[in-house]
Design a protein around this motif. Structure first.
Motif, PDB file in Angstrom:
ATOM      1  N   VAL A   1      -8.657   1.040  -1.662  1.00 38.83           N
ATOM      2  CA  VAL A   1      -8.544   0.014  -0.625  1.00 38.83           C
ATOM      3  C   VAL A   1      -9.929  -0.354  -0.138  1.00 38.83           C
ATOM      4  O   VAL A   1     -10.751   0.532   0.142  1.00 38.83           O
ATOM      5  CB  VAL A   1      -7.669   0.510   0.550  1.00 38.83           C
ATOM      6  CG1 VAL A   1      -7.724  -0.484   1.714  1.00 38.83           C
ATOM      7  CG2 VAL A   1      -6.237   0.705   0.099  1.00 38.83           C
ATOM      8  N   LEU A   2     -10.172  -1.662  -0.041  1.00 38.64           N
ATOM      9  CA  LEU A   2     -11.422  -2.182   0.504  1.00 38.64           C
ATOM     10  C   LEU A   2     -11.110  -2.890   1.818  1.00 38.64           C
ATOM     11  O   LEU A   2     -10.235  -3.766   1.860  1.00 38.64           O
ATOM     12  CB  LEU A   2     -12.088  -3.164  -0.461  1.00 38.64           C
ATOM     13  CG  LEU A   2     -12.910  -2.593  -1.620  1.00 38.64           C
ATOM     14  CD1 LEU A   2     -12.066  -1.730  -2.547  1.00 38.64           C
ATOM     15  CD2 LEU A   2     -13.565  -3.739  -2.411  1.00 38.64           C
TER      16      LEU A   2
ATOM     17  N   LEU B   1     -10.786   5.717  -1.446  1.00 36.62           N
ATOM     18  CA  LEU B   1     -10.184   6.071  -2.722  1.00 36.62           C
ATOM     19  C   LEU B   1      -8.942   6.914  -2.467  1.00 36.62           C
ATOM     20  O   LEU B   1      -8.812   7.562  -1.428  1.00 36.62           O
ATOM     21  CB  LEU B   1     -11.184   6.835  -3.582  1.00 36.62           C
ATOM     22  CG  LEU B   1     -12.499   6.097  -3.865  1.00 36.62           C
ATOM     23  CD1 LEU B   1     -13.471   7.005  -4.617  1.00 36.62           C
ATOM     24  CD2 LEU B   1     -12.251   4.821  -4.652  1.00 36.62           C
ATOM     25  N   ALA B   2      -8.016   6.901  -3.419  1.00 34.66           N
ATOM     26  CA  ALA B   2      -6.786   7.679  -3.288  1.00 34.66           C
ATOM     27  C   ALA B   2      -7.118   9.151  -3.049  1.00 34.66           C
ATOM     28  O   ALA B   2      -7.988   9.725  -3.712  1.00 34.66           O
ATOM     29  CB  ALA B   2      -5.938   7.529  -4.548  1.00 34.66           C
ATOM     30  N   HIS B   3      -6.424   9.742  -2.076  1.00 41.11           N
ATOM     31  CA  HIS B   3      -6.668  11.147  -1.744  1.00 41.11           C
ATOM     32  C   HIS B   3      -5.352  11.774  -1.286  1.00 41.11           C
ATOM     33  O   HIS B   3      -4.565  11.135  -0.573  1.00 41.11           O
ATOM     34  CB  HIS B   3      -7.718  11.260  -0.627  1.00 41.11           C
ATOM     35  CG  HIS B   3      -8.277  12.626  -0.477  1.00 41.11           C
ATOM     36  ND1 HIS B   3      -7.613  13.628   0.199  1.00 41.11           N
ATOM     37  CD2 HIS B   3      -9.437  13.172  -0.931  1.00 41.11           C
ATOM     38  CE1 HIS B   3      -8.331  14.725   0.170  1.00 41.11           C
ATOM     39  NE2 HIS B   3      -9.446  14.483  -0.505  1.00 41.11           N
TER      40      HIS B   3
ATOM     41  N   VAL C   1      -8.312  -5.358   0.615  1.00 39.98           N
ATOM     42  CA  VAL C   1      -8.035  -5.511  -0.808  1.00 39.98           C
ATOM     43  C   VAL C   1      -7.394  -4.214  -1.300  1.00 39.98           C
ATOM     44  O   VAL C   1      -7.891  -3.123  -1.008  1.00 39.98           O
ATOM     45  CB  VAL C   1      -9.312  -5.808  -1.617  1.00 39.98           C
ATOM     46  CG1 VAL C   1      -8.992  -5.889  -3.104  1.00 39.98           C
ATOM     47  CG2 VAL C   1      -9.959  -7.101  -1.135  1.00 39.98           C
ATOM     48  N   LEU C   2      -6.282  -4.349  -2.032  1.00 39.92           N
ATOM     49  CA  LEU C   2      -5.648  -3.209  -2.687  1.00 39.92           C
ATOM     50  C   LEU C   2      -5.874  -3.335  -4.180  1.00 39.92           C
ATOM     51  O   LEU C   2      -5.421  -4.306  -4.806  1.00 39.92           O
ATOM     52  CB  LEU C   2      -4.147  -3.179  -2.379  1.00 39.92           C
ATOM     53  CG  LEU C   2      -3.324  -2.137  -3.146  1.00 39.92           C
ATOM     54  CD1 LEU C   2      -3.817  -0.725  -2.835  1.00 39.92           C
ATOM     55  CD2 LEU C   2      -1.836  -2.277  -2.839  1.00 39.92           C
ATOM     56  N   LEU C   3      -6.599  -2.381  -4.751  1.00 32.48           N
ATOM     57  CA  LEU C   3      -6.871  -2.357  -6.184  1.00 32.48           C
ATOM     58  C   LEU C   3      -5.938  -1.344  -6.836  1.00 32.48           C
ATOM     59  O   LEU C   3      -6.026  -0.143  -6.559  1.00 32.48           O
ATOM     60  CB  LEU C   3      -8.332  -1.959  -6.446  1.00 32.48           C
ATOM     61  CG  LEU C   3      -9.405  -2.824  -5.770  1.00 32.48           C
ATOM     62  CD1 LEU C   3     -10.798  -2.235  -6.033  1.00 32.48           C
ATOM     63  CD2 LEU C   3      -9.337  -4.255  -6.276  1.00 32.48           C
ATOM     64  N   THR C   4      -5.032  -1.814  -7.655  1.00 31.04           N
ATOM     65  CA  THR C   4      -4.098  -0.922  -8.342  1.00 31.04           C
ATOM     66  C   THR C   4      -3.577  -1.608  -9.594  1.00 31.04           C
ATOM     67  O   THR C   4      -3.294  -2.810  -9.566  1.00 31.04           O
ATOM     68  CB  THR C   4      -2.919  -0.540  -7.421  1.00 31.04           C
ATOM     69  OG1 THR C   4      -2.065   0.355  -8.124  1.00 31.04           O
ATOM     70  CG2 THR C   4      -2.092  -1.750  -6.993  1.00 31.04           C
TER      71      THR C   4
ATOM     72  N   LEU D   1       0.835  -1.200   0.000  1.00 32.78           N
ATOM     73  CA  LEU D   1       0.000   0.000   0.000  1.00 32.78           C
ATOM     74  C   LEU D   1       0.873   1.256   0.000  1.00 32.78           C
ATOM     75  O   LEU D   1       0.563   2.244  -0.685  1.00 32.78           O
ATOM     76  CB  LEU D   1      -0.938  -0.023   1.197  1.00 32.78           C
ATOM     77  CG  LEU D   1      -1.933   1.147   1.313  1.00 32.78           C
ATOM     78  CD1 LEU D   1      -2.717   1.335   0.021  1.00 32.78           C
ATOM     79  CD2 LEU D   1      -2.881   0.911   2.473  1.00 32.78           C
ATOM     80  N   ASP D   2       1.957   1.231   0.754  1.00 36.39           N
ATOM     81  CA  ASP D   2       2.890   2.369   0.744  1.00 36.39           C
ATOM     82  C   ASP D   2       3.484   2.566  -0.644  1.00 36.39           C
ATOM     83  O   ASP D   2       3.682   3.704  -1.103  1.00 36.39           O
ATOM     84  CB  ASP D   2       4.008   2.147   1.764  1.00 36.39           C
ATOM     85  CG  ASP D   2       3.555   2.437   3.194  1.00 36.39           C
ATOM     86  OD1 ASP D   2       2.674   3.305   3.363  1.00 36.39           O
ATOM     87  OD2 ASP D   2       4.059   1.790   4.122  1.00 36.39           O
ATOM     88  N   THR D   3       3.790   1.452  -1.325  1.00 37.70           N
ATOM     89  CA  THR D   3       4.311   1.549  -2.688  1.00 37.70           C
ATOM     90  C   THR D   3       3.274   2.165  -3.622  1.00 37.70           C
ATOM     91  O   THR D   3       3.595   3.039  -4.447  1.00 37.70           O
ATOM     92  CB  THR D   3       4.713   0.157  -3.194  1.00 37.70           C
ATOM     93  OG1 THR D   3       5.712  -0.396  -2.333  1.00 37.70           O
ATOM     94  CG2 THR D   3       5.275   0.225  -4.609  1.00 37.70           C
ATOM     95  N   ALA D   4       2.014   1.711  -3.509  1.00 37.82           N
ATOM     96  CA  ALA D   4       0.951   2.284  -4.337  1.00 37.82           C
ATOM     97  C   ALA D   4       0.749   3.763  -4.026  1.00 37.82           C
ATOM     98  O   ALA D   4       0.502   4.576  -4.924  1.00 37.82           O
ATOM     99  CB  ALA D   4      -0.346   1.511  -4.103  1.00 37.82           C
TER     100      ALA D   4
END
Length: 737
Positions: free
Chosen positions: A344-345, A438-440, A395-398, A327-330
């Protein structure tokens, strides 16, 4: 006989004929000595048994007198004088003397001559040079004195004995690579040691039937030592009779003229050393193999430990640590060039605790594995599914093409979980509550993102579960307020900020007060008096309800007991206290209630514990046992808010209930809704048939009161009679009614 001897003597102005027989040798040598003296050469004829030898240029015997022949044997002619000396080392000294004589000196010396039978005789005499057409010859003229004495042979014998006593092989070779000495450690056989003197390594190797390469190697080392003028070392291996290894050395010794005089060979048996070294080498190889094997094992273990440290043991999914790293990488990629969006879910299984409680933890583990498999089937190959702990997943969606992809994924997850899971012959339905983030730009780390996803998930769970909620900043603000409220509530309980107020319960047929319901309030230092709806959810979540329930029970029992003591002629009042579902399911509730009653002196038959229908659904068997014990104690049980939950007539038969409480929503609607009025009438009639009493809540108008009296309702409470009262107000109300 010496060829051209006449010419040799004539050259020096001498003339003599060699006597044909041994009898005339003394006269001949006397005459020869005199002539040599007259010619400027000092040759002294010896006293005693005269003996003379003439040596050729190479040191071979070319002529000898009869006494020498008797001692050395006729076969000595043509042999080197070195081979007839008392010991091998004498030959080295003799060669040095002969070199000086060839240079023109006449020397007097002593030698030990070994006879044909092995005896050693002492010879004392003069060494001189004879020159002739055949080349320089050497004359040894002297006297034999019998067996060699100690004075004559002691130095040579000492050194020979010393070298022979050495346990290491020692050999001495002359400048022509011929043996002049060999000790027993080098060759154990005396016959071979005698035989080898005057012979080369090539002859010795052939005699012993060793391989010719041994002779070639020794000659190479000999030439190498002479060339570099220093000691050289090498190893030799012998296969017979047993395999041995010798460490050889060869040290050249040079004369004053710089020419090679001799070479000293030295040997050392290093068979055991080599065997030890070979064994150590073998052990080292085995150790290296073990080290390599152990290293490979450690690498495998390290890889496994690294895998275990970053993956969940039950499902094999990434754990919280690995998920946070990805997640840190994303998060970093979302801010750099060619930014990639992500989502992220956060998933939490609804009512999973009930599965563990009823079917056991192994069944729960099996369901979690099945849940993981279904979730993986929904996701893309590049997405990350992780188990964060317990029944929580993330869940990480990327990369994410659009925000709608995250909510679409949440809906697909819910659809994938819709079919029941089969376990132990049972169909078990599982659902999840999902929080979506969502990404913010405001998110600074994976911890921030997971925190907000958790907040959104709880909002979805409080909305009924089996759904999803997209995070908004307002959710975080609400959570912060709740967290602050939780902290304040914990401190408020300790500081005595909680209050109990009392709402009268009236006997409808008589119009008198029958008792009070104890209701909880919080005297907040900033916000004033708060009703339960403002903080009970927080108390439930933080696990404070058990402490609060017990505090309310003790406080209310103490208060009503005090009223009765102050007004002993007043009919005893009943006390209704609400217990949460969690309290009824907790162990030891019976003992706690009994202890409060004993401490306060409140009569058990005047205590009414109110329980909701939802509590009966939690753990029906355990709760049923608790209710039976409380009922046996004398405590009466009221079913609160009847009709609003999962109502079932089976509950009325299954539990020892005394009273039903009709929810205020039905009471308020009975004047305007025929269905509500019919439901109230049915509840009252059913209770009467079951010998149960009925309490109606929310009576606010006289019409409500009249309708309920007409239907035969036993008790009622509501604003028509009184709002919840403080301690002093409740005491006054009781006196007046």
């Amino acid at each position: 006989m010496i060829p051209d001897l006449d010419a040799l003597l004539h050259r020096h102005g001498l003339s003599a004929a060699i006597p044909p027989g041994p009898g005339s040798w003394a006269a001949f040598l006397g005459q020869l000595a005199g002539q040599l003296r007259s010619g400027g050469l000092a040759v002294t004829a010896p006293q005693g048994q005269t003996t003379s030898l003439i040596l050729g240029p190479a040191g071979q015997i070319v002529s000898m007198c009869p006494s020498s022949a008797r001692l050395l044997g006729a076969s000595a002619l043509g042999t080197l004088l070195d081979t007839h000396l008392g010991n091998g080392l004498e030959g080295l000294r003799l060669r040095g003397l002969l070199t000086r004589v060839r240079g023109g000196e006449t020397l007097r010396t002593a030698l030990g001559l070994r006879g044909e039978g092995g005896e050693v005789a002492a010879w004392t005499g003069t060494l001189s040079r004879l020159s002739g057409a055949a080349g320089d010859h050497l004359l040894l003229s002297g006297e034999l004195s019998g067996t060699a004495g100690a004075d004559l042979l002691a130095p040579q014998a000492f050194y020979e004995e010393l070298l022979c006593a050495l346990p290491a092989p020692v050999a001495i070779l002359d400048a022509q690579q011929r043996y002049v000495f060999c000790n027993p450690a080098a060759i154990s056989s005396p016959e071979i040691r005698r035989w080898i003197i005057g012979r080369t390594d090539a002859e010795y190797v052939a005699y012993r039937e060793f391989g010719p390469e041994l002779a070639r190697a020794r000659e190479h080392h000999y030439l190498q030592a002479r060339q570099i003028r220093d000691t050289i070392f090498w190893e030799e291996s012998f296969g017979t009779p047993v395999h041995t290894v010798q460490l050889r050395s060869l040290t050249p010794v040079f004369g004053e003229d710089g020419e090679l005089a001799l070479c000293i060979g030295h040997g050392m048996d290093i068979t055991e050393l080599r065997r030890t070294q070979d064994a150590l080498h073998q052990l080292n190889n085995e150790l290296e193999d073990r080290v390599q094997s152990r290293t490979a094992q450690l690498r495998t273990v390290t890889r496994q430990l690294r895998h275990d440290a970053s993956h969940d043991a039950l499902t094999g999914l990434p754990n919280r640590t690995l998920f946070s790293e990805r997640l840190d990488t994303a998060l970093a990629r979302s801010r750099g060039p060619g930014a990639e969006e992500y989502a992220v879910l956060f998933l939490d299984t609804d009512r999973f605790k009930g599965v563990n409680d009823t079917l056991g933890h192994p069944a729960g583990d099996a369901l979690l594995r099945e849940l993981s498999a279904r979730l993986l089937a929904v996701l893309r190959p590049g997405d990350t599914l992780a188990r964060l702990g317990g029944d929580e997943f993330a869940v990480l969606l990327t990369p994410l093409d659009s925000p709608g992809d995250a909510t679409d994924t949440a809906r697909r997850i819910q659809e994938a979980l819709r079919p029941p899971m089969r376990l132990h012959g049972l169909d078990i339905a599982l659902s999840v509550s999902i929080g979506v983030v969502l990404a913010h730009p405001e998110h600074g780390s994976s911890a921030d993102i997971l925190r907000d996803a958790d907040i959104a998930m709880y909002r979805a769970k409080h909305s009924g579960g089996a759904g999803h909620q997209v995070f908004t900043p307002q959710m975080r603000e609400h959570t912060i307020r709740m967290a602050r409220l939780e902290n304040e509530l914990k401190h408020g309980l300790g500081r005595g900020e909680l209050r109990v107020v009392y709402q009268p319960i009236m006997a409808l047929d008589e119009g008198r007060v029958a008792g009070f319901e104890a209701l909880l309030r919080w005297q907040h230092p900033e916000h004033g008096l708060l009703e339960p709806g403002a903080f009970l959810d927080v108390a439930e979540e933080c696990g404070m309800m058990l402490d609060i329930d017990r505090w309310v029970l003790r406080e209310a029992c103490t208060q009503l007991r005090r009223w009765q003591q102050e007004s002993p002629h007043t009919p005893p009042l009943s006390l209704n206290v609400n217990f949460s579902a969690r309290h009824f399911a907790a162990p030891g509730v019976y003992e706690q209630v009994r202890g409060v009653l004993a401490d306060t002196g409140f009569a058990p038959e005047r205590l009414n514990l109110e329980i909701t229908e939802g509590a009966l659904l939690a753990r029906p068997e355990a709760i049923g046992q608790t209710l039976e014990k409380l009922r046996a104690l004398g405590v009466r049980l009221h079913l609160d808010d009847f009709g609003t939950g999962y109502s079932s007539l089976s509950y009325l038969h299954s539990y020892p209930l005394d009273t039903l409480k009709i929810d205020r929503s039905f009471v308020r609607g009975m004047l305007t809704s025929a269905s509500s009025a019919e439901l109230v009438r049915t509840i009252i009639a059913m209770a009467k048939n079951m010998k149960m009493r009925v309490v109606a809540e929310g009576i606010e108008e006289v019409r409500h009161l009249d309708a309920l009296r007409e239907l035969g309702c036993d008790y009622g409470q509501g604003y028509l009679f009184a709002r919840p009262l403080s301690v002093s107000e409740a005491r006054q109300f009781a006196r007046e009614h």
